[in-house]
Design an enzyme around this catalytic site. Structure first.
Site, PDB file in Angstrom:
ATOM      1  N   ASN A 135     -61.070  35.171 -25.378  1.00  0.00           N
ATOM      2  CA  ASN A 135     -61.974  36.292 -25.996  1.00  0.00           C
ATOM      3  C   ASN A 135     -61.938  36.107 -27.315  1.00  0.00           C
ATOM      4  OD1 ASN A 135     -59.023  36.745 -26.820  1.00  0.00           O
ATOM      5  ND2 ASN A 135     -59.405  38.345 -26.107  1.00  0.00           N
ATOM      6  N   ASP A 158     -48.583  36.368 -24.675  1.00  0.00           N
ATOM      7  CA  ASP A 158     -49.472  37.583 -25.148  1.00  0.00           C
ATOM      8  C   ASP A 158     -48.955  36.647 -26.293  1.00  0.00           C
ATOM      9  OD1 ASP A 158     -52.027  39.265 -25.313  1.00  0.00           O
ATOM     10  OD2 ASP A 158     -50.545  40.925 -24.311  1.00  0.00           O
ATOM     11  N   ASP A 202     -59.847  37.767 -20.243  1.00  0.00           N
ATOM     12  CA  ASP A 202     -58.609  38.637 -21.290  1.00  0.00           C
ATOM     13  C   ASP A 202     -59.260  39.032 -22.037  1.00  0.00           C
ATOM     14  OD1 ASP A 202     -55.721  39.293 -20.641  1.00  0.00           O
ATOM     15  OD2 ASP A 202     -56.239  38.231 -22.591  1.00  0.00           O
ATOM     16  N   HIS A 206     -49.415  39.555 -18.056  1.00  0.00           N
ATOM     17  CA  HIS A 206     -48.730  40.031 -18.881  1.00  0.00           C
ATOM     18  C   HIS A 206     -48.199  41.626 -18.677  1.00  0.00           C
ATOM     19  CE1 HIS A 206     -52.920  42.114 -19.539  1.00  0.00           C
ATOM     20  NE2 HIS A 206     -52.745  40.937 -20.685  1.00  0.00           N
TER      21      HIS A 206
END
Length: 420
Positions: free
Chosen positions: A94, A304, A151, A231
């Site tokens: 992303n 993350d 994501d 996550h």
């Protein structure tokens, strides 16, 4: 030239090793593992009191490169990785623009050859991450992508999700799923519960994640395909994944150190550094995640890692979600888990198993493997000072916290990339 790491406690879950010994490195590879090895005409490093283990493999990192390099870039992220013992990482797609073309994938990987960690990348499932039209999965794989993900949000098109799941195995790609019901989550800034009610802040119900996880599991089960759940943060998601594994669904899953150490109580001061997506949950969620790691429901610990500038994080209501995590991941995980699992089990979750899930040559100290090694002091305590971290951003949820376990040195392909 040879390099001998001697007198270490050598831990390698892939070989079942946890014993005193030496590691001999040459030409970026592990040459030998054993007791009282000779470096010949090389250099020796005394590792007395330190654990020598495979470098960490982080399955979930936001490099912000290209497009948002004021927050982080490829090289600053890899410096932070090295300081945390991370030697291999999977970049999320992303970026701006999103990583949806073979040219973007090839460009990132070409630049990454000079970084302080080995960078792998995901590519988008849908063009522009807009959730409508599938990308060319085969072309992205030929360019070097090892995973597919949208994501940052779930794949909007269930048809594209199914196509990705169906094609991924033949192409050697991992499908990494961000699981969230956007309608349920809309407008929420933290976990929906007693704390959000007390603060008067709109919350995200745990069902937002749980419904997303249920969709991905159902999609994978319908095809006999493999899916990786990113996550994981809720008790419900853990239970769904546990049940799916019992039924033979080919699902793997990760959680993150902040979900293991913190709960939504950390948001009481309304500090946006504790806002991430999915949000920090309840103590019941935290205990479920710890139990899920112990019983194998959760396969891996990732970070993350999501850098943002101080200006962006200044206002609790308008700030973007996300927290940095690579530099603190090993210490934070050991702090959370040291009374529940041993170091070999921890490195299995943070190195061997992630490498296996991603299908990369990493996560072991076997002779012939890349000399990706972390030297770790499991007893040393230190306080997290954001201003002393190695990336560009400072949005750590562990600021001011004392953690147990310190990364002392990191080697990437035999090259020392970090040392205290």
């Amino acid at each position: 030239m040879k390099l001998l790491l001697k007198n270490a406690r050598v831990i390698d879950p892939a070989q079942g090793l946890d014993q005193p010994g030496d590691l001999l490195l040459e030409d970026g590879k592990i040459l030998a593992v054993g007791g009282e090895l000779s470096q010949g005409d090389g250099q020796a490093v005394d590792c007395q009191g330190l654990v020598a283990a495979p470098g960490l493999v982080d399955l979930h990192v936001h490099l912000r490169d290209p497009g948002q390099t004021y927050k982080e870039d490829l090289f600053s992220a890899c410096r932070a990785a090295a300081a945390g013992g991370v030697t291999s990482l999977l970049a999320m797609p992303n970026t701006k623009p999103p990583m949806d073309s073979p040219e973007q994938v090839a460009s990132l990987l070409e630049r990454a050859a000079q970084a302080d960690a080995t960078v792998y990348t995901s590519a988008c499932v849908t063009l522009g991450m807009e959730g409508r039209e599938c990308t060319d999965f085969a072309a992205l794989r030929r360019a070097g992508a090892v995973a597919l993900s949208d994501d940052g949000k779930p794949v909007g098109s269930s048809r594209c999700l199914l196509e990705a799941l169906e094609q991924a195995q033949a192409l050697g790609l991992l499908v990494a799923a961000h699981c969230e019901d956007l309608d349920l989550a809309k407008g929420g800034l933290m976990n929906q519960g007693a704390v959000s009610k007390r603060l008067g802040v709109k919350g995200v119900p745990p069902a937002a994640e749980d419904c997303g996880v249920a969709r991905e599991i159902a999609a994978a089960a319908s095809l006999g395909a493999t899916v990786h759940i990113c996550h994981v943060s809720t008790k419900g998601a853990v239970e769904l994944i546990r049940d799916a594994k019992r039924r033979g669904v080919r699902v793997t899953a990760e959680t993150c150190p902040h979900y293991l150490l913190l709960t939504d109580e950390a948001l009481e001061p309304m500090d946006a550094d504790y806002r991430m997506n999915p949000p920090l949950g309840s103590e019941e969620d935290r205990q479920a995640l710890l139990a899920g790691l112990l019983d194998g429901t959760l396969d891996a610990i990732s970070t993350d890692h999501a850098p943002h500038s101080p200006e962006e994080k200044a206002d609790f209501i308008t700030a973007p979600n996300g927290a940095i995590g690579m530099e603190t991941s090993l210490a934070a995980s050991w702090t959370a888990l040291r009374h529940r699992m041993n170091l070999s089990q921890l490195f299995d979750k943070m190195s061997r198993r992630p490498a296996e899930i991603l299908g990369i040559e990493a996560g072991t100290l076997r002779p012939g493997a890349p000399a990706d090694i972390v030297l770790f002091d499991p007893d040393r305590r230190w306080k997290v000072d954001p201003d002393r971290l190695h990336g560009k951003s400072r949005n750590t949820p562990f600021k001011g916290m004392e953690l147990q376990g310190m990364v002392v040195t990191t080697y990437s392909k035999g090259r020392k990339v970090y040392g205290v």
